[in-house]
Write a protein that holds these residues in place. Structure first.
Motif, PDB file in Angstrom:
ATOM      1  N   UNK A 160     -15.698 -24.186  75.521  1.00 19.06           N
ATOM      2  CA  UNK A 160     -16.257 -25.368  74.860  1.00 19.06           C
ATOM      3  C   UNK A 160     -15.251 -25.954  73.885  1.00 19.06           C
ATOM      4  N   UNK A 161     -15.437 -27.207  73.487  1.00 20.76           N
ATOM      5  CA  UNK A 161     -14.482 -27.837  72.568  1.00 20.76           C
ATOM      6  C   UNK A 161     -14.511 -27.207  71.182  1.00 20.76           C
ATOM      7  N   UNK A 162     -13.395 -27.302  70.481  1.00 22.94           N
ATOM      8  CA  UNK A 162     -13.376 -27.001  69.052  1.00 22.94           C
ATOM      9  C   UNK A 162     -14.179 -28.089  68.343  1.00 22.94           C
ATOM     10  N   UNK A 163     -14.975 -27.680  67.372  1.00 20.54           N
ATOM     11  CA  UNK A 163     -15.812 -28.632  66.637  1.00 20.54           C
ATOM     12  C   UNK A 163     -15.446 -28.636  65.162  1.00 20.54           C
ATOM     13  N   UNK A 164     -15.777 -29.746  64.506  1.00 25.88           N
ATOM     14  CA  UNK A 164     -15.545 -29.892  63.072  1.00 25.88           C
ATOM     15  C   UNK A 164     -16.877 -30.058  62.365  1.00 25.88           C
ATOM     16  N   UNK A 165     -16.989 -29.424  61.233  1.00 25.73           N
ATOM     17  CA  UNK A 165     -18.212 -29.505  60.438  1.00 25.73           C
ATOM     18  C   UNK A 165     -18.092 -30.708  59.502  1.00 25.73           C
ATOM     19  N   UNK A 166     -18.688 -31.789  59.902  1.00 26.65           N
ATOM     20  CA  UNK A 166     -18.586 -33.004  59.085  1.00 26.65           C
ATOM     21  C   UNK A 166     -17.272 -33.715  59.359  1.00 26.65           C
ATOM     22  N   UNK A 167     -16.453 -33.862  58.318  1.00 27.26           N
ATOM     23  CA  UNK A 167     -15.203 -34.603  58.449  1.00 27.26           C
ATOM     24  C   UNK A 167     -14.175 -33.809  59.262  1.00 27.26           C
ATOM     25  N   UNK A 168     -13.201 -34.543  59.799  1.00 24.87           N
ATOM     26  CA  UNK A 168     -12.109 -33.942  60.556  1.00 24.87           C
ATOM     27  C   UNK A 168     -10.830 -34.712  60.250  1.00 24.87           C
ATOM     28  N   UNK A 169      -9.682 -34.259  60.740  1.00 24.73           N
ATOM     29  CA  UNK A 169      -8.442 -35.023  60.525  1.00 24.73           C
ATOM     30  C   UNK A 169      -8.486 -36.421  61.136  1.00 24.73           C
ATOM     31  N   UNK A 170      -9.447 -36.682  62.017  1.00 26.05           N
ATOM     32  CA  UNK A 170      -9.537 -38.015  62.623  1.00 26.05           C
ATOM     33  C   UNK A 170     -10.071 -39.046  61.635  1.00 26.05           C
ATOM     34  N   UNK A 171     -10.817 -38.605  60.607  1.00 25.80           N
ATOM     35  CA  UNK A 171     -11.358 -39.561  59.634  1.00 25.80           C
ATOM     36  C   UNK A 171     -11.015 -39.159  58.197  1.00 25.80           C
ATOM     37  N   UNK A 172     -10.020 -38.288  58.053  1.00 27.56           N
ATOM     38  CA  UNK A 172      -9.604 -37.850  56.725  1.00 27.56           C
ATOM     39  C   UNK A 172      -8.081 -37.910  56.628  1.00 27.56           C
ATOM     40  N   UNK A 173      -7.571 -38.686  55.708  1.00 28.95           N
ATOM     41  CA  UNK A 173      -6.118 -38.751  55.551  1.00 28.95           C
ATOM     42  C   UNK A 173      -5.585 -37.427  55.012  1.00 28.95           C
ATOM     43  N   UNK A 174      -4.343 -37.149  55.337  1.00 25.73           N
ATOM     44  CA  UNK A 174      -3.716 -35.906  54.876  1.00 25.73           C
ATOM     45  C   UNK A 174      -3.758 -35.799  53.357  1.00 25.73           C
TER      46      UNK A 174
END
Length: 461
Positions: A160-174
């Motif tokens: 199964x895919x890796x999942x993110x709890x809430x925010x992820x690097x796709x919507x969070x700047x470094x």
């Protein structure tokens, strides 16, 4: 970790179709200023490129990264650690995983990004304020310089895919990641070490070793043995065999250390390779499964030899009982069992090439005991040993000495020995029938031969 964000059945986020492929996430990751992007082989954790830790990769142009993403469009994605630090919680117990996460959150201010691969394991993502080296502990890894962490893709064990709890690097700047310092890491390691020292050591394993005692030496053999043991249970599908084997290997082996070469880490592909080799050996007839309802049978041409061994052993037992004052060299039941087993493992026109480890698995005897018994069979002339090659790569073949063993059995004459093939002495037929039942039971009960039956033309004798 917010419990409400988790699926109670699977431990994954209730969120449809998270992205898993390089081409689908590369633009967002670059927009959010993540460097050191790395393609990961499909369905695994192994980097698709050599030299992934080259510092120059962090300073590539956007065009160069997009070109790489186009080349590895359907691969997973990892981030090379350094600017990003991941604290990987690597325990199976949900309560313990939650305690570890709570300690991390207490020591490092801010809200980390949380990525889930195989529940309850998880990784917490931070931004480094300085160079932080990779460190390993019991149940956790601090992935810093010299490591990478998978962010998007398919987990090799869950499928199964890796999942993110809430925010992820796709919507969070470094720059928005919670900041972690070397001081945080030192305090964190100190607390985690203190946690271990205050824990009650569990010793529920069969050999009374602590459950957190991981195998560091001999991991290649451990993986091979695990795959073989699972195959013994009737698993013939290569990928399922590899998946189950890798899952067990992760629990037993210390994967924080690289392989002996020091340049590569253990990966699911290693289990897949072992699984393919095991299935090939089974197809070639080099390995067999355990007894189980007489699944192992020797060829009919070995019937006289098998009965001769039975006779010699039965005579020794009868003689020792009837004349205890006379010394007699017994052939123990273990010798009969191993001899019969070796007969079953003989190839069509050759002898038995089974290793000591194979005989141990099929008999539950110890390695020293199997070695002693097999040496006894050779020293008495019932089996001959032939060695091919030199050094560690040599092969040893054992062949039954049929004529000699049958001749030895024909010298035996004692009241009531009952052997179906007639081997056992010229005056067996005229022996008193009073002893037949008793001695027949001796052969069947004490020598444990009922699980080995000769087949002739596909039918049981």
């Amino acid at each position: 970790m917010r419990e409400a964000a988790m699926s109670p059945e699977t431990g994954f986020l209730d969120r449809p179709n998270p992205p898993t492929q390089y081409y689908a996430v590369v633009d967002a990751l670059l927009d959010n200023e993540y460097t050191g992007l790395l393609p990961i082989k499909d369905g695994g954790k192994q980097a698709a490129l050599k030299g992934w830790n080259d510092p120059k990769r962090r300073h590539r142009s956007r065009e160069a990264v997009l070109h790489e993403a186009n080349r590895f469009a359907y691969f997973g994605v990892a981030i090379v650690c350094g600017d990003v630090i991941a604290i990987d919680i690597d325990v199976e117990d949900e309560a313990e995983a939650a305690r570890l996460e709570a300690i991390v959150r207490e020591e490092v201010a801010g809200e980390p990004l949380v990525r889930i691969g195989r529940w309850p394991r998880r990784a917490l993502f931070f931004r480094a304020s300085e160079k932080i080296a990779t460190a390993h502990g019991d149940g956790y890894d601090i992935l810093g310089a010299g490591s990478y962490v998978v962010c998007f893709g398919i987990h090799p064990l869950t499928g199964k895919p890796y999942y993110w709890c809430g925010r992820s690097p796709l919507d969070t700047k470094h720059a928005e990641l919670a900041l972690i310092t070397s001081a945080n890491v030192k305090r964190l390691q100190k607390r985690l070490k203190a946690r271990l020292e205050t824990m009650t050591v569990a010793t529920e394993s069969e050999n009374n070793k602590p459950i957190n005692c991981l195998v560091a030496d001999g991991r290649d053999k451990l993986l091979r043995d695990i795959i073989f043991a699972i195959w013994q249970q009737g698993i013939d599908d290569v990928h399922k065999l590899a998946e189950l084997g890798w899952r067990e290997f992760e629990l037993q082996a210390d994967l924080r250390r690289p392989k002996r070469s020091g340049s590569t880490s253990w990966a699911f592909e290693d289990a897949l390779e072992k699984a393919r080799y095991t299935i090939k050996r089974a197809a070639d007839g080099d390995i067999v499964r355990g007894f189980g309802d007489s699944t192992l049978r020797y060829q009919p041409r070995f019937e006289s030899f098998a009965q001769a061994i039975n006779t010699i052993a039965a005579f020794g037992r009868w003689f020792a009982k009837s004349q205890p004052e006379t010394a007699v060299e017994l052939l123990p039941p273990a010798a009969v069992k191993i001899s019969q087993l070796m007969l079953c493992l003989c190839r069509d026109d050759r002898g038995c090439f089974a290793s000591v480890e194979t005989l141990v698995r099929l008999t539950d005897y110890s390695i020293p005991h199997v070695k002693r018994v097999r040496a006894t069979l050779v020293s008495r002339g019932y089996w001959s040993r032939h060695r091919y090659g030199k050094g560690r790569g040599h092969i040893t073949e054992y062949r039954p000495c049929v004529e000699f063993t049958v001749a030895e059995a024909k010298k035996v004459s004692f009241p009531g020995a009952w052997i179906s093939s007639g081997v056992g002495g010229d005056d067996q037929a005229s022996a008193s029938s009073n002893f037949k039942n008793e001695n027949s039971n001796n052969i069947n009960e004490h020598l444990n031969l009922t699980f080995l039956v000769a087949r002739a033309d596909g039918e049981e004798k």
